[in-house]
Design a protein around this motif. Sequence first.
Motif, PDB file in Angstrom:
ATOM      1  N   GLU A 178       6.133 -14.256  12.065  1.00 37.14           N
ATOM      2  CA  GLU A 178       7.024 -14.289  13.234  1.00 37.14           C
ATOM      3  C   GLU A 178       7.093 -12.926  13.918  1.00 37.14           C
ATOM      4  OE1 GLU A 178      10.074 -17.733  11.497  1.00 37.14           O
ATOM      5  OE2 GLU A 178      10.622 -15.614  11.501  1.00 37.14           O
ATOM      6  N   ALA A 179       7.162 -11.844  13.125  1.00 37.07           N
ATOM      7  CA  ALA A 179       7.261 -10.505  13.722  1.00 37.07           C
ATOM      8  C   ALA A 179       6.031 -10.177  14.556  1.00 37.07           C
ATOM      9  CB  ALA A 179       7.453  -9.462  12.620  1.00 37.07           C
ATOM     10  N   SER A 180       4.851 -10.542  14.056  1.00 38.42           N
ATOM     11  CA  SER A 180       3.633 -10.254  14.821  1.00 38.42           C
ATOM     12  C   SER A 180       3.592 -11.054  16.116  1.00 38.42           C
ATOM     13  CB  SER A 180       2.394 -10.567  13.970  1.00 38.42           C
ATOM     14  OG  SER A 180       2.279 -11.959  13.721  1.00 38.42           O
ATOM     15  N   LEU A 181       4.074 -12.307  16.078  1.00 37.26           N
ATOM     16  CA  LEU A 181       4.092 -13.126  17.294  1.00 37.26           C
ATOM     17  C   LEU A 181       5.153 -12.650  18.275  1.00 37.26           C
ATOM     18  CD1 LEU A 181       3.567 -16.691  15.763  1.00 37.26           C
ATOM     19  CD2 LEU A 181       1.940 -15.362  17.107  1.00 37.26           C
ATOM     20  N   VAL A 182       6.300 -12.219  17.776  1.00 36.99           N
ATOM     21  CA  VAL A 182       7.338 -11.679  18.664  1.00 36.99           C
ATOM     22  C   VAL A 182       6.821 -10.434  19.368  1.00 36.99           C
ATOM     23  CG1 VAL A 182       9.589 -10.550  18.702  1.00 36.99           C
ATOM     24  CG2 VAL A 182       9.286 -12.661  17.410  1.00 36.99           C
ATOM     25  N   TRP A 183       6.134  -9.573  18.636  1.00 36.69           N
ATOM     26  CA  TRP A 183       5.569  -8.356  19.237  1.00 36.69           C
ATOM     27  C   TRP A 183       4.585  -8.703  20.348  1.00 36.69           C
ATOM     28  CZ3 TRP A 183       0.379  -6.602  18.989  1.00 36.69           C
ATOM     29  CH2 TRP A 183       0.180  -5.298  19.439  1.00 36.69           C
ATOM     30  N   GLN A 184       3.825  -9.769  20.159  1.00 38.06           N
ATOM     31  CA  GLN A 184       2.796 -10.113  21.139  1.00 38.06           C
ATOM     32  C   GLN A 184       3.362 -10.863  22.338  1.00 38.06           C
ATOM     33  OE1 GLN A 184      -0.473 -12.368  19.532  1.00 38.06           O
ATOM     34  NE2 GLN A 184      -1.854 -11.679  21.125  1.00 38.06           N
ATOM     35  N   TRP A 185       4.424 -11.666  22.148  1.00 38.70           N
ATOM     36  CA  TRP A 185       4.915 -12.519  23.227  1.00 38.70           C
ATOM     37  C   TRP A 185       6.118 -11.952  23.961  1.00 38.70           C
ATOM     38  CZ3 TRP A 185       2.551 -16.433  25.487  1.00 38.70           C
ATOM     39  CH2 TRP A 185       1.456 -16.986  24.823  1.00 38.70           C
ATOM     40  N   THR A 186       6.730 -10.903  23.443  1.00 43.48           N
ATOM     41  CA  THR A 186       7.846 -10.277  24.152  1.00 43.48           C
ATOM     42  C   THR A 186       7.441  -9.770  25.537  1.00 43.48           C
ATOM     43  OG1 THR A 186       9.027  -9.699  22.122  1.00 43.48           O
ATOM     44  CG2 THR A 186       9.502  -8.380  24.078  1.00 43.48           C
ATOM     45  N   PRO A 187       6.281  -9.131  25.723  1.00 42.85           N
ATOM     46  CA  PRO A 187       5.902  -8.707  27.080  1.00 42.85           C
ATOM     47  C   PRO A 187       5.792  -9.859  28.063  1.00 42.85           C
ATOM     48  CG  PRO A 187       4.542  -7.596  25.457  1.00 42.85           C
ATOM     49  CD  PRO A 187       5.321  -8.632  24.713  1.00 42.85           C
ATOM     50  N   PHE A 188       5.347 -11.019  27.609  1.00 41.65           N
ATOM     51  CA  PHE A 188       5.255 -12.186  28.484  1.00 41.65           C
ATOM     52  C   PHE A 188       6.636 -12.599  28.978  1.00 41.65           C
ATOM     53  CE2 PHE A 188       5.285 -16.860  28.903  1.00 41.65           C
ATOM     54  CZ  PHE A 188       4.330 -17.012  29.894  1.00 41.65           C
ATOM     55  N   MET A 189       7.607 -12.667  28.060  1.00 41.75           N
ATOM     56  CA  MET A 189       8.975 -13.001  28.458  1.00 41.75           C
ATOM     57  C   MET A 189       9.546 -11.921  29.370  1.00 41.75           C
ATOM     58  SD  MET A 189       9.215 -15.846  26.879  1.00 41.75           S
ATOM     59  CE  MET A 189       8.706 -16.764  25.421  1.00 41.75           C
ATOM     60  N   MET A 190       9.247 -10.671  29.058  1.00 43.33           N
ATOM     61  CA  MET A 190       9.766  -9.565  29.861  1.00 43.33           C
ATOM     62  C   MET A 190       9.282  -9.658  31.303  1.00 43.33           C
ATOM     63  SD  MET A 190       8.926  -5.528  29.404  1.00 43.33           S
ATOM     64  CE  MET A 190       7.278  -5.807  30.093  1.00 43.33           C
ATOM     65  N   LEU A 191       8.030  -9.980  31.511  1.00 40.38           N
ATOM     66  CA  LEU A 191       7.490 -10.069  32.869  1.00 40.38           C
ATOM     67  C   LEU A 191       8.157 -11.199  33.656  1.00 40.38           C
ATOM     68  CD1 LEU A 191       3.675  -9.483  32.235  1.00 40.38           C
ATOM     69  CD2 LEU A 191       5.289  -7.942  33.352  1.00 40.38           C
ATOM     70  N   ILE A 192       8.351 -12.348  33.014  1.00 41.46           N
ATOM     71  CA  ILE A 192       9.006 -13.465  33.704  1.00 41.46           C
ATOM     72  C   ILE A 192      10.434 -13.101  34.089  1.00 41.46           C
ATOM     73  CG2 ILE A 192       9.851 -15.819  33.415  1.00 41.46           C
ATOM     74  CD1 ILE A 192       7.428 -16.444  31.764  1.00 41.46           C
ATOM     75  N   LEU A 193      11.167 -12.506  33.160  1.00 41.99           N
ATOM     76  CA  LEU A 193      12.561 -12.161  33.433  1.00 41.99           C
ATOM     77  C   LEU A 193      12.672 -11.001  34.414  1.00 41.99           C
ATOM     78  CD1 LEU A 193      14.001 -12.528  29.830  1.00 41.99           C
ATOM     79  CD2 LEU A 193      14.133 -14.149  31.716  1.00 41.99           C
ATOM     80  N   LEU A 194      11.717 -10.085  34.379  1.00 39.80           N
ATOM     81  CA  LEU A 194      11.727  -8.979  35.337  1.00 39.80           C
ATOM     82  C   LEU A 194      11.499  -9.502  36.759  1.00 39.80           C
ATOM     83  CD1 LEU A 194      11.938  -5.927  35.748  1.00 39.80           C
ATOM     84  CD2 LEU A 194       9.478  -5.772  35.347  1.00 39.80           C
ATOM     85  N   ALA A 195      10.619 -10.492  36.892  1.00 39.94           N
ATOM     86  CA  ALA A 195      10.424 -11.124  38.202  1.00 39.94           C
ATOM     87  C   ALA A 195      11.706 -11.789  38.673  1.00 39.94           C
ATOM     88  CB  ALA A 195       9.293 -12.140  38.121  1.00 39.94           C
ATOM     89  N   GLY A 196      12.441 -12.416  37.746  1.00 39.47           N
ATOM     90  CA  GLY A 196      13.707 -13.019  38.116  1.00 39.47           C
ATOM     91  C   GLY A 196      14.750 -11.992  38.541  1.00 39.47           C
ATOM     92  N   LEU A 197      14.786 -10.857  37.830  1.00 36.06           N
ATOM     93  CA  LEU A 197      15.740  -9.806  38.185  1.00 36.06           C
ATOM     94  C   LEU A 197      15.459  -9.237  39.575  1.00 36.06           C
ATOM     95  CD1 LEU A 197      16.038  -7.880  34.792  1.00 36.06           C
ATOM     96  CD2 LEU A 197      17.802  -9.252  35.890  1.00 36.06           C
ATOM     97  N   GLN A 198      14.184  -9.087  39.894  1.00 37.09           N
ATOM     98  CA  GLN A 198      13.832  -8.490  41.180  1.00 37.09           C
ATOM     99  C   GLN A 198      13.979  -9.469  42.338  1.00 37.09           C
ATOM    100  OE1 GLN A 198       9.894  -6.886  40.528  1.00 37.09           O
ATOM    101  NE2 GLN A 198      10.695  -5.100  39.419  1.00 37.09           N
ATOM    102  N   SER A 199      14.236 -10.738  42.045  1.00 37.56           N
ATOM    103  CA  SER A 199      14.462 -11.721  43.112  1.00 37.56           C
ATOM    104  C   SER A 199      15.946 -11.979  43.355  1.00 37.56           C
ATOM    105  CB  SER A 199      13.770 -13.046  42.761  1.00 37.56           C
ATOM    106  OG  SER A 199      14.377 -13.634  41.623  1.00 37.56           O
ATOM    107  N   ARG A 200      16.816 -11.183  42.730  1.00 35.25           N
ATOM    108  CA  ARG A 200      18.255 -11.346  42.939  1.00 35.25           C
ATOM    109  C   ARG A 200      18.660 -10.931  44.358  1.00 35.25           C
ATOM    110  NH1 ARG A 200      20.858  -7.829  38.342  1.00 35.25           N
ATOM    111  NH2 ARG A 200      19.168  -6.464  39.105  1.00 35.25           N
TER     112      ARG A 200
END
Length: 312
Positions: A178-200
């Motif tokens: 799980e730790a290795s997958l979290v490390w790899q997939w956190t940037p993907f979630m970050m990019l999606i949420l960052l796009a949402g933040l910048q569309s506020r």
Amino acid sequence: MTATTTAPVATTPVRTTRPSSARLRAWATRAPLLPALIFMIAVTQLPFVATLVISFFDWNSLYPDARKFAGLGNYQEVLTDADLRHSVWTTVLLTVAVVLASLVIGLVLALLLDRRFKGRGVVRTLLIAPFLVVPVAAALLWKHVLYNPEYGLFNGLLHYVGGPQPDWISNTPLLAVEASLVWQWTPFMMLILLAGLQSRDHEQIEAARVDGASDWQIFRHLTLPHLRRYLELGALLGSIYIVQNFDAVFTITSGGLGTANLPYTVYQSFYQAHENGLASAAGVLVVIGSIIIATFALRVVSSLFREEASRA
């Protein structure tokens, strides 16, 4: 009594498109897409149909003459066999844990990157880097560079401070995956949420600040409701990929110590036990689950597009 005469009104003849010419024009428009469509059907749909047919047979490749029609027997065995049920539970647990942890950490990182600070571009690039690593290479990195009990980085740091030297993979196998997958997939979630933040709507946020709202109140009542669709999209897309994950389980634990998920069980049934029918039934269930999740993901994407179009 006077007679009135109306002058004839000149009418323009209406051109009607012949059905045959309309069909030809439609086919001419679609023709460039036909090779890609044929290739997609040949590569994806035909193998799936073959897998679906095989899933209804009791077929062991070591005994090809004993092949017989089994109906839904393979599906019943997938859902009732203890080992297969455990692999389904492991798949669910792995997916939920990785998606939730990735979303939470990705949200924190997105909130930090939404602020302006010196070197933000460099930090953003470094945080995205784990998602660009090949999955097998990422799993090997965690297994040998970080988890190894003799020369791994974790035990090296613990040795430096006088701590214990645990065998991470043997002691906490599922957590290690799980730790290795979290490390790899956190940037993907970050990019999606960052796009949402910048569309506020920044004007709305500034108005809330003028009215005396604190940062927590702005996050709770404005930012979080705005990010709901993006959180749903990240969770659904992450679930589609992590449900099908094979690389981390195969590379780090080889499916042992209770970490065998459904994709690894499909591999084990097909390549080691040579049970073609059973492996095909398990694979079909994985595909059906992925399609269900993808359907919800497409609905979320469509709603996001509609919201953006309404704002424009």
